[in-house]
Design an enzyme around this catalytic site. Structure first.
Site, PDB file in Angstrom:
ATOM      1  CB  SER A   1     -12.109 -39.332  50.878  1.00 14.25           C
ATOM      2  OG  SER A   1     -13.133 -40.032  50.192  1.00 14.25           O
TER       3      SER A   1
ATOM      4  CE1 TYR B   1      -8.804 -40.037  46.382  1.00 13.98           C
ATOM      5  CE2 TYR B   1     -10.751 -41.169  47.217  1.00 13.98           C
ATOM      6  CZ  TYR B   1     -10.069 -39.996  46.960  1.00 13.98           C
ATOM      7  OH  TYR B   1     -10.634 -38.798  47.292  1.00 13.98           O
TER       8      TYR B   1
END
Length: 231
Positions: free
Chosen positions: A139, A151
């Protein structure tokens, strides 16, 4: 069979499903894994049972992953590429300013970090036999600081993991690609409005770009942001 065989985790929706569609159109045979057998069955019906095999699997269960890899080789005779794509996102705060409670963090960490790691461990023996290709979904959040965002930290871990796997695979012929999307329109970002977003098909196109390079080219990292995303 002469067609290359690609296994995708988290294949039932979002980036995984979009990559399955793009890969099928490019001539790949597919092994599709996710926790939901029903969603996988619908995707196999769309792509055709001669092209795609659905194997429900929990990516946090190493025995399940190794069995899935073996069944893929039994069905197609080989495994050329694996896309470790399964992931979970939750809003978190270390100060306790809202978001998921800590007991809910476990599934995200196990799926995003441990799941990616044991997917690689289960698949790499097969990939070394074909001098294949491992792709991992990281990501853009794993490249910078996101206050209170666990996250993001899991994706930092995937960034390092991809580099470590690639280093260990030198000399095997296996290629390793880390795909780092910015904001993508998926169920995980449904509550984020009025910001630029990519589509899952945009990320699928990036995965296919890496997969379709000649064996002498190892695309190590692809960072893809929607036009206008600040960071």
């Amino acid at each position: 069979m002469s067609e290359r065989v690609l296994m995708i985790t988290g294949a039932s929706r979002g980036i995984g499903a979009a990559t399955a569609r793009a890969a099928a159109a490019a001539g790949f045979r597919l092994v599709l894994t996710a926790r939901s057998a029903e969603a996988l069955s619908a995707l196999v019906d769309e792509l055709g049972p001669e092209t795609a095999l659905a194997l429900p699997c929990d990516v946090t269960d190493y025995a399940s992953l190794t069995e899935t890899v073996q069944r893929a080789e039994d069905r197609f005779g080989r495994l050329d590429a694996v896309f470790a794509n399964a992931g979970v996102s939750q809003h978190t705060s270390f100060l306790g300013n809202g978001g998921a409670e800590p007991e809910q963090w476990r599934d995200m960490v196990l799926t995003n970090v441990y799941g990616a790691a044991i997917t690689a461990r289960a698949a790499l023996p097969a990939l070394t036999r074909t001098e294949g290709h491992l792709l991992l979904t990281g990501s853009n959040a794993g490249r910078g600081i996101r206050p209170g965002n666990l996250y993001s930290a899991t994706k930092w871990a995937v960034t390092g993991m991809a580099q470590n796997i690639r280093a260990e695979c030198v000399g095997t012929g296996v290629r390793v690609t880390l795909i780092q999307p910015g904001m993508v329109e998926t169920e995980m970002t449904a509550d984020t409005r009025d910001v630029p977003k990519l589509t899952p098909a945009d990320i699928a196109n990036a995965a296919l770009y890496a997969l379709q390079q000649p064996p002498t080219v190892d695309v190590n990292e692809l960072t893809i942001r929607p036009t206008g995303q600040q960071r």
